[in-house]
Design an enzyme around this catalytic site. Structure first.
Site, short mmCIF file in Angstrom:
data_model
loop_
_atom_site.label_atom_id
_atom_site.label_comp_id
_atom_site.label_asym_id
_atom_site.label_seq_id
_atom_site.Cartn_x
_atom_site.Cartn_y
_atom_site.Cartn_z
N LYS A 23 0.84 -1.22 0.00
CA LYS A 23 0.00 0.00 0.00
C LYS A 23 0.86 1.25 0.00
O LYS A 23 0.58 2.21 -0.72
CB LYS A 23 -0.91 -0.03 1.24
N ASN A 24 1.92 1.23 0.84
CA ASN A 24 2.70 2.45 1.02
C ASN A 24 3.73 2.69 -0.08
O ASN A 24 4.51 3.62 -0.02
CB ASN A 24 3.38 2.45 2.39
N ARG A 97 -3.59 10.27 2.42
CA ARG A 97 -2.51 11.24 2.57
C ARG A 97 -1.79 11.50 1.25
O ARG A 97 -0.90 12.33 1.15
CB ARG A 97 -1.48 10.72 3.60
N CYS A 121 -4.94 7.65 8.55
CA CYS A 121 -5.32 7.24 9.90
C CYS A 121 -5.12 8.36 10.90
O CYS A 121 -4.11 9.06 10.85
CB CYS A 121 -4.50 6.02 10.31
N ASP A 311 3.76 0.64 11.99
CA ASP A 311 2.55 -0.02 11.46
C ASP A 311 2.50 -1.51 11.82
O ASP A 311 1.46 -2.15 11.64
CB ASP A 311 2.48 0.14 9.93
N VAL A 333 7.02 6.97 16.82
CA VAL A 333 6.77 7.61 15.52
C VAL A 333 5.52 8.49 15.57
O VAL A 333 5.52 9.61 15.05
CB VAL A 333 6.67 6.55 14.40
C1 LIG Z 1 0.82 6.32 2.97
C2 LIG Z 1 2.04 6.00 3.77
O1 LIG Z 1 3.10 5.69 3.24
N1 LIG Z 1 1.88 6.03 5.09
C3 LIG Z 1 3.00 5.67 5.93
C4 LIG Z 1 3.91 6.88 6.08
O2 LIG Z 1 3.10 7.93 6.60
P1 LIG Z 1 3.64 9.42 6.57
O3 LIG Z 1 4.49 9.60 5.37
O4 LIG Z 1 2.45 10.31 6.75
O5 LIG Z 1 4.51 9.42 7.89
P2 LIG Z 1 5.79 10.29 8.23
O6 LIG Z 1 6.99 9.41 8.19
O7 LIG Z 1 5.79 11.51 7.39
O8 LIG Z 1 5.50 10.71 9.74
C5 LIG Z 1 6.42 10.44 10.78
C6 LIG Z 1 6.31 11.49 11.84
O9 LIG Z 1 6.69 12.75 11.29
C7 LIG Z 1 5.72 13.73 11.61
N2 LIG Z 1 5.65 14.72 10.51
C8 LIG Z 1 5.55 14.30 9.22
C9 LIG Z 1 5.44 15.20 8.18
C10 LIG Z 1 5.42 16.59 8.48
O10 LIG Z 1 5.32 17.44 7.60
N3 LIG Z 1 5.52 16.97 9.79
C11 LIG Z 1 5.64 16.07 10.82
O11 LIG Z 1 5.74 16.46 11.98
C12 LIG Z 1 4.41 12.93 11.75
O12 LIG Z 1 3.45 13.63 12.48
C13 LIG Z 1 4.90 11.66 12.42
O13 LIG Z 1 5.00 11.88 13.81
O14 LIG Z 1 4.98 6.55 6.95
C14 LIG Z 1 4.58 6.20 8.29
C15 LIG Z 1 5.82 5.93 9.11
O15 LIG Z 1 6.47 4.78 8.65
C16 LIG Z 1 3.64 4.98 8.24
O16 LIG Z 1 3.12 4.77 9.53
C17 LIG Z 1 2.49 5.21 7.29
O17 LIG Z 1 1.80 3.99 7.08
C1 LIG Z 2 -0.84 4.91 8.99
C2 LIG Z 2 -1.06 4.22 7.89
O1 LIG Z 2 -1.43 4.69 6.68
P1 LIG Z 2 -1.77 6.17 6.19
O2 LIG Z 2 -0.49 6.94 6.22
O3 LIG Z 2 -2.23 5.93 4.79
O4 LIG Z 2 -2.82 6.72 7.09
C3 LIG Z 2 -0.88 2.74 7.85
O5 LIG Z 2 -0.78 2.19 6.73
O6 LIG Z 2 -0.84 2.11 8.91
#
Ligand SMILES: CC(=O)N[C@H]1[C@@H](OP(=O)(O)OP(=O)(O)OC[C@H]2O[C@@H](n3ccc(=O)[nH]c3=O)[C@H](O)[C@@H]2O)O[C@H](CO)[C@@H](O)[C@@H]1O
Ligand SMILES: C=C(OP(=O)(O)O)C(=O)O
EC number: 2.5.1.7
Length: 438
Positions: A23-24, A97, A121, A311, A333
């Site tokens: 998915k990711n 997202r 989520c 996850d 995280v």
């Molecule tokens: C669609 C997808 O691929 N989702 C995955 C992606 O989410 P996603 O890419 O949203 O997750 P991030 O790695 O960006 O987030 C990690 C942390 O960084 C923080 N943050 C992020 C961006 C930002 O602009 N500011 C900020 O503060 C977030 O709040 C969080 O605490 O990676 C996460 C971490 O492996 C996974 O749990 C999700 O399943």
């Molecule tokens: C947090 C998750 O996904 P998303 O970033 O799409 O919400 C997830 O796949 O567990």
């Protein structure tokens, strides 16, 4: 289709299922097709809701998407992006997202983009400040609007030097998808290097990009003037695979997950073994089983790759309710990823959540108001209950708990799970579960 699953639990899950593309990764590779001057072909694509959401967004932007869902093949033709009439993008607000990752490709192709409010989520605040800072560094102008953001590039985006405050997966992908066609070199320090990101880099390289990943998690991208389409087979979904592994452990079962791969799951496999689970790596998948006897408690911290994925945490916590002794899980995280434990407590689990950083090290969420550590005491028999799915992984965890519990549970809001688990109901039936959609 009704949104309730009745689960008559208490029987070990036993059998073989298959996981397809991650998915990711798949959703990001679909976005990358926007950067090509010619069509792309993506293989091993699962039938999950996020793929449908991104298909809808691509079509709105003029990408012709042909899908063969059974074969798992997507043909993505971006020839008409420049002439597409973009309308009603609001319809996609809150769906996932992924829209934020359209910024770079659309800025390169059209010079502007409107990005609706994001979904995904609710496991923390999930701000997009890193994304917006990065886009501004490339030279984009960002205006916040009521239902999203408007973004434009007054001139060609320029390569830049970026240091992430935290190795965010999305922000790393934002940088990659923007830098590949920007003018000059971009250097990204403190980048995330999850396997899904490495596979995205492979896709971009196939398209004509020049990207190197240094040992110190610095990614260097040399911008190019043109990218073409790609043909690529998506890496398997290591989160889905680990979820089924946790289901095997929690129900005392034996599940072979075809499509699961060892290199991307090494950290999970180590933890699985420490808890007392057994696994056997095969040519086309991994068999996971509960060997009988007591499971062992563990101390675990979630982290960015190559650490233990956040996850993976929620499904494993259900298995830990069946381990003998005290387990500690420190979520580093996301600040709010233990909400799903409320329902487990209602089913008889002994889980307490704490604001302190329990485990071994301090994280960003310590000394703040976030319940981000959990202490699980087991083994506790789980009782059937009426439960509501809170988010994707939390929802799958509730399903696992219902499968482990004797009696019939009612799991509501089950369609949330379709966002990331392909045909999970058929897979449950194949594993011998007694489930019925209400
Ligand atoms: C669609 C997808 O691929 N989702 C995955 C992606 O989410 P996603 O890419 O949203 O997750 P991030 O790695 O960006 O987030 C990690 C942390 O960084 C923080 N943050 C992020 C961006 C930002 O602009 N500011 C900020 O503060 C977030 O709040 C969080 O605490 O990676 C996460 C971490 O492996 C996974 O749990 C999700 O399943
Ligand atoms: C947090 C998750 O996904 P998303 O970033 O799409 O919400 C997830 O796949 O567990």
């Amino acid at each position: 289709m009704k949104d309730v699953l009745y689960v008559n639990g208490g029987t070990p899950l036993d059998g073989t299922i298959t996981v397809r593309g991650a998915k990711n990764f798949v959703s990001k590779a679909m976005v990358a097709s926007l950067l090509g001057e010619s069509p792309s072909v993506l293989r091993n694509v699962p039938q999950i809701r996020d793929v449908g959401v991104v298909t809808g967004l691509l079509e709105l932007h003029g990408v012709a998407v042909k899908s063969d869902p059974d074969a798992g093949i997507l043909d993505l033709d971006p020839s008409n992006v420049e002439s597409a009439h973009v309308a009603d993008i609001d319809a996609h607000a809150g769906s996932s997202r992924i829209p934020i990752l359209f910024c770079g490709p659309l800025l390169h192709r059209l010079g502007e983009a409107f990005i609706p409010d994001l979904g995904g989520c609710r496991i923390g605040d999930r701000p997009i400040n890193y994304h917006l800072d990065i886009l501004r560094q490339f030279g984009a102008v960002v205006d916040k609007r009521e239902n999203g953001i408007h973004i434009r590039a007054p001139r060609r985006l320029q390569g830049t030097k970026i240091a992430l405050p935290y190795p965010s997966v999305g922000a790393t992908e934002q940088t990659l998808l923007t830098a590949v066609r920007a003018e000059g070199i971009t250097e990204l320090a403190n980048a995330a290097i999850e396997p899904e990101i490495v596979d995205l880099i492979a896709v971009l390289q196939k398209m004509g990009a020049i990207i190197s990943v240094d040992t110190d998690r610095v990614i260097r991208i040399e911008g190019v003037d043109r990218l073409d389409g790609y043909t690529h087979t998506a890496l398997g979904d290591r989160i889905e695979a680990a979820s089924w592994a946790s289901a095997a452990l929690a129900t005392g079962g034996d599940i072979t997950v075809k499509g699961a791969t060892q290199p991307e799951m090494m950290t999970f496999l180590n933890t699985f073994r420490k808890v007392g689970g057994r696994f056997d790596v095969q040519d086309d998948g991994i068999r996971f089983w509960h060997p009988g006897g007591d499971l062992d408690p563990i101390v675990l911290e979630t982290d960015v790759h190559p650490g233990f994925m956040t996850d993976w945490q929620q499904p494993l916590v259900v298995a830990l309710t069946q381990a003998k002794g005290l387990s500690i899980v420190h979520e580093t995280v996301y600040e709010n990823r233990f909400g799903f434990t409320d329902a487990l407590r209602g089913m008889g689990a002994t889980i307490q959540v704490y604001k302190e950083c329990l485990g071994g090290r301090d994280c960003r969420f310590g000394q703040r108001n976030f319940h981000h550590s959990a202490v699980i005491s087991g083994p506790t028999p789980l009782a059937a209950a009426d439960i509501e799915v809170p988010d994707l992984r939390g929802g799958f965890s509730h399903l696992i708990a219902a499968l482990a519990a004797k009696g019939t549970s009612t799991v509501r809001g089950i369609s949330l799970i379709d966002r990331g688990y392909e045909n999970f109901q058929d897979k449950l039936v194949a594993l011998g579960a007694d489930v019925r959609r209400g």
